[in-house]
Enzyme design. Structure first.
Site, PDB file in Angstrom:
ATOM      1  CE  LYS A 104      -2.913   0.843   3.613  1.00 15.43           C
ATOM      2  NZ  LYS A 104      -2.743   2.199   4.157  1.00 15.43           N
ATOM      3  CB  SER A 105       3.727   2.336   2.096  1.00 15.98           C
ATOM      4  OG  SER A 105       3.095   2.244   3.336  1.00 15.98           O
ATOM      5  NE  ARG A 161       6.173   6.633   0.920  1.00 15.63           N
ATOM      6  CZ  ARG A 161       5.267   6.423   1.892  1.00 15.63           C
ATOM      7  NH1 ARG A 161       4.195   5.673   1.650  1.00 15.63           N
ATOM      8  NH2 ARG A 161       5.428   6.956   3.087  1.00 15.63           N
ATOM      9  CB  SER A 205       4.996   9.850  11.558  1.00 10.24           C
ATOM     10  OG  SER A 205       4.136  10.031  10.449  1.00 10.24           O
ATOM     11  CD  GLN A 261       0.347   8.384   7.211  1.00 13.57           C
ATOM     12  OE1 GLN A 261      -0.224   9.137   7.992  1.00 13.57           O
ATOM     13  NE2 GLN A 261      -0.211   7.280   6.771  1.00 13.57           N
ATOM     14  CG  ASP A 273       0.290   0.105   9.529  1.00 11.95           C
ATOM     15  OD1 ASP A 273      -0.021   0.944  10.396  1.00 11.95           O
ATOM     16  OD2 ASP A 273       0.623   0.426   8.370  1.00 11.95           O
TER      17      ASP A 273
HETATM   18  C1  S3P Z   1       2.346   4.877   6.234  1.00 10.05           C
HETATM   19  C2  S3P Z   1       2.933   5.223   7.419  1.00 10.05           C
HETATM   20  C3  S3P Z   1       2.436   4.776   8.722  1.00 10.05           C
HETATM   21  C4  S3P Z   1       1.466   3.610   8.582  1.00 10.05           C
HETATM   22  C5  S3P Z   1       0.466   3.836   7.496  1.00 10.05           C
HETATM   23  C6  S3P Z   1       1.167   4.004   6.165  1.00 10.05           C
HETATM   24  C7  S3P Z   1       2.938   5.386   4.974  1.00 10.05           C
HETATM   25  O1  S3P Z   1       1.771   5.840   9.347  1.00 10.05           O
HETATM   26  O2  S3P Z   1       0.822   3.393   9.808  1.00 10.05           O
HETATM   27  O3  S3P Z   1      -0.434   2.754   7.410  1.00 10.05           O
HETATM   28  O4  S3P Z   1       2.635   4.848   3.894  1.00 10.05           O
HETATM   29  O5  S3P Z   1       3.726   6.336   5.048  1.00 10.05           O
HETATM   30  P1  S3P Z   1       2.561   6.953  10.213  1.00 10.05           P
HETATM   31  O6  S3P Z   1       3.434   7.700   9.311  1.00 10.05           O
HETATM   32  O7  S3P Z   1       1.492   7.807  10.792  1.00 10.05           O
HETATM   33  O8  S3P Z   1       3.307   6.175  11.255  1.00 10.05           O
END
Ligand code: S3P
Length: 438
Positions: free
Chosen positions: A19-20, A24, A164, A166, A317
Site C-alpha cells: 500500500k505505501s 508513492r 512517522s 507520513q 500496522d
Molecule cells: C504509512 C505510514 C504509517 C502507517 C500507514 C502508512 C505510509 O503511518 O501506519 O499505514 O505509507 O507512510 P505513520 O506515518 O502515521 O506512522
C-alpha cells in the site's frame, strides 16, 4: 461474516501490492516527466483515492485493474482541481498530498471520511507551516478538511516528535518546492519508501542515522525535475502478516507467501515472530530496490515477548495481528512505545482490547500499548471492526482459532487495503465453503 475454527491452512498464495509503495508510485509518477508504469499496484480503496486525486489535478492515469500507467507532467504540471480532493479513509493520501499541495500555485481543499477527518493533522500542519506553507484546518480542530493556499516555501529543519513516515514524507515532498534544503529528524527510523523511491526518480535525497541517539534524518534539496521510473510493487508485508500469523497459530498449517516486501523498516513483524519462536523460512530473496522474499510459515509453538523502542515503527500496522498471536502464545507479551496506535483508522489500543476481551483474551490496555497474558483459549464472539481494515482482518484470523462462531461487523472495510482477503483465506481452507453460504 462468520468464521469457525479450522483444522489447518495449507497452500501457496500471493498478497496484493504494498500500500505505501503503491501510493508513492502514483504520486511521484504524477510529479515526474514521462510515463511511470506501476506493476502489481494495490487496487485497494486507499490507493484508488490517490489516483482519483491526481486525475482531478489533470494527470492522465490508466488503470486496467492490475497495471497502472501514470502520465506525469513534471514537478510543476499539476492543475487546479474543480472541487475538494476526497481522500477517503487514507491517512497516507491526505498527509503526503498535503506536502505536495503546499508547493502548488493553486488552492485546494482536502477531505476524507469520518475516521480520516478525525485523525490528527497538526503533525503535518506544523512542519509545513514552518516551511512557509499556508495550510489551515477548515473547522479549526487540527483535523481535515484542510485548506491549502499558494505560498512560497523555504527549506527548514524539522525535529519530529513522532517516528512517522507520513510526516517525514509530507516535509520531503514540500521540500521539492522549497528554496533550500529541507531536513526531517525523527526519533527512530520510520519506513523509508519515500527516500528510496524519490531518489530513484532523480531527487537529491540523503539519509543518516545518528550513531548514539539512533535518531534518523532525511534531507532533500529542491529539485527542478523528477523523471519517470517503472515501479514493480512487492507484496505488502502488512497484508502477508495475517497469513503469517494464521500459518503459525492454526495446527498442521504450512503456507508459502510469495514475493513479499521485507524492507527492514517495514518488516519488524518477522523479527517479532522469530523472537516468539516461529518457524519461518525465507526463500528466493531478492535485493533489487525494495528487498523481497517468499515466506514459508509452519505451525509453531509461540511464547510471549516484549516489543518496544525502535522496532515499533517497523511493525505499527501489524500490532492488531501481533495481539492475536500474543493471546495464543505461552506467557506474557508487553507492547510499549506504541501510543501512535491511538491515532490510526481507529484507536487500536481500544479496538484491540475491546474485541480480544470479548473473545476471552486476557489483555490490559496501557497508555502506549498493551499487556497480554497468553494461553487462554479464545471463544467466538461478535467483533466490531469499527470499519478499521486491520481490526477486521486480525479478528477474522482470531475467529479461525477460536471455539464457536465469530462474526465480524463491517467486514467489507478490508477493501481499503486488501479487497481479496476473504477469497485468499478461503483458498487455504481444508474444504472450500463459499462465505456467502456460511
Ligand atoms: C504509512 C505510514 C504509517 C502507517 C500507514 C502508512 C505510509 O503511518 O501506519 O499505514 O505509507 O507512510 P505513520 O506515518 O502515521 O506512522
Amino acid at each position: 461474516m462468520k468464521f469457525e475454527k479450522t483444522s489447518h491452512l495449507q497452500g501457496t498464495i500471493t498478497v496484493p501490492g504494498d500500500k505505501s509503495i503503491s501510493h508513492r508510485a502514483v504520486m511521484f509518477g504524477a510529479l515526474a516527466r514521462g510515463t511511470t508504469t506501476i506493476t502489481n499496484f494495490l487496487q485497494g480503496a486507499d490507493c484508488l483515492a490517490t489516483i482519483d486525486c491526481f486525475r482531478k489535478m489533470g494527470i492522465e492515469i490508466e488503470n486496467d485493474g492490475e497495471t497502472v500507467h501514470v502520465h506525469g507532467k513534471g514537478l510543476r504540471g499539476l492543475t487546479a482541481p474543480k472541487d475538494t480532493l476526497y481522500t477517503g479513509n487514507s491517512g497516507t493520501t491526505t498527509r503526503l498530498i498535503a506536502g505536495i499541495l503546499s508547493g502548488q500555485p493553486f488552492a485546494t481543499t482536502l477531505s476524507g471520511d469520518e475516521s480520516l477527518n478525525s485523525r490528527p493533522m497538526e503533525r503535518i500542519m506544523k512542519p509545513l507551516s514552518k516551511m512557509g506553507a499556508d495550510i489551515k484546518s477548515v473547522l479549526d480542530n487540527n483535523c481535515a478538511p484542510l485548506k491549502i493556499t499558494p505560498a512560497s516555501l523555504h527549506g527548514a529543519h524539522y525535529e519530529s516528535p513522532v517516528a512517522s513516515a507520513q510526516v517525514k514524507s509530507a516535509c520531503l515532498l514540500a521540500g521539492l518546492y522549497a528554496d533550500s534544503e529541507t531536513s526531517v529528524t525523527e526519533p527512530t527510523l520510520s519506513r523509508n519508501h519515500t527516500e528510496l523511491m524519490l531518489s530513484s526518480f532523480g531527487a537529491d535525497i540523503t539519509s543518516s542515522i545518528h550513531e548514539t541517539t539512533g535518531k534518523a534524518t532525511a534531507c532533500i534539496k529542491p529539485c527542478s525535475e523528477l523523471y519517470a521510473k517503472d515501479i514493480l510493487v512487492p507484496g505488502d508485508i502488512s497484508s502477508a502478516a495475517y497469513f503469517i500469523a494464521a500459518g503459525l497459530l492454526i495446527p498442521n498449517s504450512k503456507i508459502l507467501i510469495q514475493n513479499v516486501g521485507i524492507n527492514p523498516t517495514r518488516a519488524g513483524i518477522l523479527k517479532v515472530c522469530e523472537d516468539m519462536g516461529a518457524d519461518i523460512t525465507y526463500l528466493n530473496k531478492k535485493e533489487d530496490g525494495e528487498p523481497t522474499a517468499d515466506i514459508l510459515v509452519r505451525t509453531s509453538k509461540l511464547h510471549g515477548v516484549t516489543i518496544q523502542g525502535s522496532i515499533i515503527p517497523t511493525l505499527i500496522d501489524e500490532i492488531p495481528i501481533i495481539a492475536i498471536m500474543a493471546a495464543h502464545a505461552e506467557g506474557e507479551t508487553i507492547i510499549r512505545d506504541a501510543a501512535e496506535l491511538k491515532v490510526k483508522e481507529t484507536d487500536r489500543i481500544h479496538t484491540i482490547t475491546e474485541n480480544l476481551t470479548k473473545m476471552g483474551g486476557n489483555i490490559v490496555p496501557t497508555n502506549d500499548g498493551m499487556i497480554i497474558q497468553g494461553g487462554s483459549s479464545l471463544h467466538g464472539a461478535h467483533i466490531n471492526s469499527y470499519l478499521d481494515h486491520r481490526i477486521a482482518m486480525a479478528f477474522a484470523i482470531a475467529g479461525l482459532t477460536a471455539d464457536g462462531t465469530t462474526t465480524i461487523e463491517g467486514e467489507e472495510c478490508v477493501d481499503v487495503s486488501y479487497p481479496e482477503f476473504y477469497e485468499t483465506l478461503d483458498g487455504l481452507m481444508p474444504v472450500r465453503i463459499p462465505r456467502s453460504v456460511l
